[in-house]
Design a protein around this motif. Structure first.
Motif, PDB file in Angstrom:
ATOM      1  N   SER A  43       0.856  -1.193   0.000  1.00 50.21           N
ATOM      2  CA  SER A  43       0.000   0.000   0.000  1.00 50.21           C
ATOM      3  C   SER A  43       0.891   1.241   0.000  1.00 50.21           C
ATOM      4  O   SER A  43       2.003   1.208  -0.527  1.00 50.21           O
ATOM      5  N   LEU A  44       0.381   2.330   0.582  1.00 52.24           N
ATOM      6  CA  LEU A  44       1.162   3.569   0.645  1.00 52.24           C
ATOM      7  C   LEU A  44       2.508   3.320   1.318  1.00 52.24           C
ATOM      8  O   LEU A  44       2.576   2.693   2.373  1.00 52.24           O
ATOM      9  N   LYS A  45       3.573   3.810   0.700  1.00 51.34           N
ATOM     10  CA  LYS A  45       4.882   3.707   1.345  1.00 51.34           C
ATOM     11  C   LYS A  45       5.820   4.782   0.817  1.00 51.34           C
ATOM     12  O   LYS A  45       5.651   5.286  -0.297  1.00 51.34           O
ATOM     13  N   MET A  46       6.786   5.144   1.646  1.00 47.30           N
ATOM     14  CA  MET A  46       7.760   6.161   1.266  1.00 47.30           C
ATOM     15  C   MET A  46       9.043   5.929   2.054  1.00 47.30           C
ATOM     16  O   MET A  46       9.041   5.290   3.115  1.00 47.30           O
ATOM     17  N   SER A  47      10.138   6.430   1.537  1.00 47.64           N
ATOM     18  CA  SER A  47      11.388   6.386   2.290  1.00 47.64           C
ATOM     19  C   SER A  47      11.724   7.794   2.757  1.00 47.64           C
ATOM     20  O   SER A  47      11.492   8.782   2.053  1.00 47.64           O
ATOM     21  N   TYR A  48      12.228   7.854   3.971  1.00 50.62           N
ATOM     22  CA  TYR A  48      12.608   9.130   4.572  1.00 50.62           C
ATOM     23  C   TYR A  48      14.014   8.945   5.138  1.00 50.62           C
ATOM     24  O   TYR A  48      14.205   8.474   6.250  1.00 50.62           O
ATOM     25  N   THR A  49      14.987   9.257   4.301  1.00 48.08           N
ATOM     26  CA  THR A  49      16.380   9.034   4.678  1.00 48.08           C
ATOM     27  C   THR A  49      17.265   9.918   3.800  1.00 48.08           C
ATOM     28  O   THR A  49      16.752  10.823   3.126  1.00 48.08           O
ATOM     29  N   LYS A  50      18.570   9.669   3.799  1.00 47.39           N
ATOM     30  CA  LYS A  50      19.486  10.531   3.031  1.00 47.39           C
ATOM     31  C   LYS A  50      19.525  10.173   1.549  1.00 47.39           C
ATOM     32  O   LYS A  50      19.617  11.034   0.687  1.00 47.39           O
ATOM     33  N   GLN A  51      19.479   8.853   1.273  1.00 48.37           N
ATOM     34  CA  GLN A  51      19.610   8.387  -0.109  1.00 48.37           C
ATOM     35  C   GLN A  51      18.392   7.579  -0.533  1.00 48.37           C
ATOM     36  O   GLN A  51      17.905   6.750   0.236  1.00 48.37           O
ATOM     37  N   GLN A  52      17.920   7.834  -1.731  1.00 50.30           N
ATOM     38  CA  GLN A  52      16.791   7.075  -2.274  1.00 50.30           C
ATOM     39  C   GLN A  52      17.215   5.632  -2.526  1.00 50.30           C
ATOM     40  O   GLN A  52      18.332   5.366  -2.996  1.00 50.30           O
ATOM     41  N   LEU A  53      16.321   4.682  -2.209  1.00 56.66           N
ATOM     42  CA  LEU A  53      16.638   3.260  -2.404  1.00 56.66           C
ATOM     43  C   LEU A  53      16.568   2.881  -3.884  1.00 56.66           C
ATOM     44  O   LEU A  53      17.424   2.169  -4.398  1.00 56.66           O
ATOM     45  N   GLY A  54      15.516   3.334  -4.533  1.00 52.91           N
ATOM     46  CA  GLY A  54      15.306   3.022  -5.952  1.00 52.91           C
ATOM     47  C   GLY A  54      14.503   4.141  -6.587  1.00 52.91           C
ATOM     48  O   GLY A  54      14.943   5.284  -6.627  1.00 52.91           O
ATOM     49  N   GLU A 151      -1.164  15.480  -1.878  1.00 52.73           N
ATOM     50  CA  GLU A 151      -1.292  15.590  -3.346  1.00 52.73           C
ATOM     51  C   GLU A 151      -0.198  14.798  -4.054  1.00 52.73           C
ATOM     52  O   GLU A 151      -0.448  14.102  -5.050  1.00 52.73           O
ATOM     53  N   ALA A 152       1.028  14.916  -3.549  1.00 53.21           N
ATOM     54  CA  ALA A 152       2.152  14.190  -4.154  1.00 53.21           C
ATOM     55  C   ALA A 152       1.970  12.679  -4.016  1.00 53.21           C
ATOM     56  O   ALA A 152       2.241  11.915  -4.952  1.00 53.21           O
ATOM     57  N   LEU A 153       1.485  12.246  -2.836  1.00 51.38           N
ATOM     58  CA  LEU A 153       1.215  10.814  -2.635  1.00 51.38           C
ATOM     59  C   LEU A 153       0.126  10.316  -3.580  1.00 51.38           C
ATOM     60  O   LEU A 153       0.225   9.223  -4.148  1.00 51.38           O
ATOM     61  N   GLN A 154      -0.919  11.122  -3.756  1.00 52.24           N
ATOM     62  CA  GLN A 154      -2.044  10.732  -4.620  1.00 52.24           C
ATOM     63  C   GLN A 154      -1.603  10.518  -6.061  1.00 52.24           C
ATOM     64  O   GLN A 154      -2.127   9.643  -6.757  1.00 52.24           O
ATOM     65  N   GLN A 155      -0.649  11.296  -6.497  1.00 44.47           N
ATOM     66  CA  GLN A 155      -0.150  11.159  -7.875  1.00 44.47           C
ATOM     67  C   GLN A 155       0.543   9.820  -8.084  1.00 44.47           C
ATOM     68  O   GLN A 155       0.484   9.231  -9.161  1.00 44.47           O
ATOM     69  N   GLN A 156       1.188   9.324  -7.028  1.00 40.91           N
ATOM     70  CA  GLN A 156       1.919   8.056  -7.135  1.00 40.91           C
ATOM     71  C   GLN A 156       1.044   6.851  -6.768  1.00 40.91           C
ATOM     72  O   GLN A 156       1.229   5.767  -7.313  1.00 40.91           O
ATOM     73  N   PHE A 157       0.097   7.053  -5.843  1.00 42.70           N
ATOM     74  CA  PHE A 157      -0.767   5.950  -5.396  1.00 42.70           C
ATOM     75  C   PHE A 157      -2.216   6.309  -5.745  1.00 42.70           C
ATOM     76  O   PHE A 157      -3.011   6.690  -4.887  1.00 42.70           O
ATOM     77  N   THR A 158      -2.526   6.193  -7.014  1.00 45.56           N
ATOM     78  CA  THR A 158      -3.814   6.679  -7.537  1.00 45.56           C
ATOM     79  C   THR A 158      -5.010   5.879  -7.037  1.00 45.56           C
ATOM     80  O   THR A 158      -6.137   6.377  -7.028  1.00 45.56           O
ATOM     81  N   ASP A 159      -4.797   4.637  -6.611  1.00 42.29           N
ATOM     82  CA  ASP A 159      -5.918   3.794  -6.171  1.00 42.29           C
ATOM     83  C   ASP A 159      -6.284   4.000  -4.702  1.00 42.29           C
ATOM     84  O   ASP A 159      -7.311   3.499  -4.246  1.00 42.29           O
ATOM     85  N   PHE A 160      -5.452   4.700  -3.990  1.00 40.03           N
ATOM     86  CA  PHE A 160      -5.683   4.858  -2.547  1.00 40.03           C
ATOM     87  C   PHE A 160      -6.722   5.946  -2.287  1.00 40.03           C
ATOM     88  O   PHE A 160      -6.646   7.042  -2.839  1.00 40.03           O
ATOM     89  N   ASN A 161      -7.726   5.627  -1.454  1.00 40.51           N
ATOM     90  CA  ASN A 161      -8.753   6.611  -1.104  1.00 40.51           C
ATOM     91  C   ASN A 161      -8.398   7.301   0.211  1.00 40.51           C
ATOM     92  O   ASN A 161      -8.433   6.674   1.280  1.00 40.51           O
TER      93      ASN A 161
END
Length: 432
Positions: A43-54, A151-161
């Motif tokens: 489901s919804l997920k994000m990374s919050y760190t210094k370097q992006q994983l992927g 808004e930014a999350l919605q753009q990436q996870f369009t199916d999430f209500n």
């Protein structure tokens, strides 16, 4: 549920993510330091760190959420569409600022622990705040940033209500003194009379005698009007009564007066009632305990909410004292002479103790306008304009608007002319 991958889970990080994600946006949040768990989450997920994983949803972190204690932090405020923000984090982030770090700085009142100029009552001044200096005091920036994040999350996870929340209001009635002339006692009555004679205030003197002899209504006795307003409103008013002993700063009604006690009980039948802690209760826990017992004895139930006299706060001691006495909510966070958002939010939040690095159970309900701030506006038209503008800011993020009016604000005293109309604007705001 939103899963956050980070290199280290700290109390600060959990605190601010839960405010933005759960309290403002209505979504549950959890944390992991395990990449495998993060990848498996569907489901919804994000990374919050210094370097992006992927190529995941990524926000580059500022160090403040991984530090302890106070540090010399560089804050550069920059424009961001219709608002302003700080802790810019470069181009790779899904949003250009670390809103979690910036929100923590405002919610924890980090700047109020740093050296600053106080006013004559020892209060933190609006003019000392970052929000005032950088021109965003008039906006609930934490909530605005949260919606940009959404808004930014919605753009990436369009199916999430995403859930939605409703705009609401919490009208506060502050009662430092119940009556202007009544229930003052013999000595105070004589003192007031002599003072009015000495200053040639013959009209006030005439009104005093008319009220004392029951021929005229006390100007501060507006409680019938307020209760009628409560009956017409869907939102519960919250009264704060001063029950402290008479002092240089607090000149309220005798807390043992049967008439006063009866009035509090009567109002508690219609509205919520809390304690307006006296000036000396702010630093003396024994005085606070005594006043808390007084109001609990009147209400026959545990005290839930308080507000400090003169809107004075000493962080973190003031809030620690409330927690020690199991007071669960406070309504002191705001500025007396300026409208706006002292903590940057129009969503109730929990007090974070920076010295102990813990989230506490004390809920802070910051207020956004005090009637005295509206007095600074010259005309009634200017007052209406300023009030409508701040209500519009809260409505924009479906937050909770908290105005504070006093019982005497609804009197016929000249300086308060038009304030009944302003109060009606607030009560009608949800239906606009």
């Amino acid at each position: 549920m939103l899963l956050v991958y980070t290199h280290k889970i700290t109390p600060r990080l959990k605190y601010v993510f839960k405010h933005i994600c759960t309290r403002v946006l209505g979504i549950e949040v959890d944390f992991t330091t395990q990449i495998e768990n993060f990848i498996a989450h569907d489901s919804l997920k994000m990374s919050y760190t210094k370097q992006q994983l992927g190529n995941e949803f990524f926000i580059k972190n500022h160090e403040i959420l991984f530090e302890q204690g106070l540090n010399d932090i560089e804050v550069n405020v920059m424009p961001w569409d219709e608002t302003r923000c700080f802790f810019h984090n470069g181009d790779k982030s899904a949003i250009p600022f670390d809103i979690f770090a910036a929100s923590f700085y405002l919610l924890s009142r980090y700047e109020e622990y740093l050296p600053h100029v106080k006013d004559e009552f020892g209060r933190f001044l609006a003019t000392e705040s970052l929000a005032f200096k950088e021109g965003f005091l008039h906006q609930p920036v934490v909530d605005i940033w949260a919606f940009k994040f959404k808004e930014a999350l919605q753009q990436q996870f369009t199916d999430f209500n995403f859930p939605t929340r409703k705009f609401s209001i919490k009208p506060i009635i502050d009662v430092p003194t119940v009556y202007h002339f009544k229930l003052k006692g013999v000595l105070r009555g004589i003192g007031g009379t002599l003072k009015e004679l000495f200053n040639l205030k013959f009209k006030t003197l005439y009104n005093r005698f008319m009220v004392v002899f029951g021929l005229q209504h006390d100007p501060y006795d507006t409680f019938k009007y307020i209760i009628n307003k409560q009956k017409q409103s869907n939102y519960k008013f919250l009264f704060f009564f001063l029950l402290g002993d008479f002092s240089t700063y607090d000149k309220g009604t005798n807390p043992n007066s049967k008439h006063f006690i009866s009035l509090i009980k009567h109002i508690a039948d219609y509205c919520d009632v809390g304690l307006k802690a006296s000036y000396f209760a702010l630093e003396n826990t024994e005085v606070l305990k005594k006043e808390k017992i007084r109001i609990e004895d009147i209400l026959n139930r545990p005290l839930k909410a308080s507000r400090q006299s003169f809107s004075k706060l000493n962080l973190p001691e003031s809030y620690r004292n409330l927690i020690e006495h199991e007071i669960l909510e406070d309504y002191t966070m705001g500025y007396v002479n300026y409208m706006g958002f002292r903590s940057g939010t129009c969503t109730p939040f929990l007090f974070y103790d920076l010295d102990y690095e813990i989230q506490t159970p004390l809920k802070i309900n910051a207020y956004h306008v005090l009637d005295y701030a509206l007095l600074k506006k010259q005309s009634l038209l200017d007052k209406k304009k300023a009030l409508n503008e701040i209500i519009a800011q809260v409505k924009q993020v479906n937050g909770e608007f908290v105005p504070i009016f006093h019982n005497y604000t609804f009197s016929d005293i000249n300086r308060w002319q038009g304030f009944k109309e302003l109060f009606n604007i607030i009560l009608d705001a949800p239906n606009d």
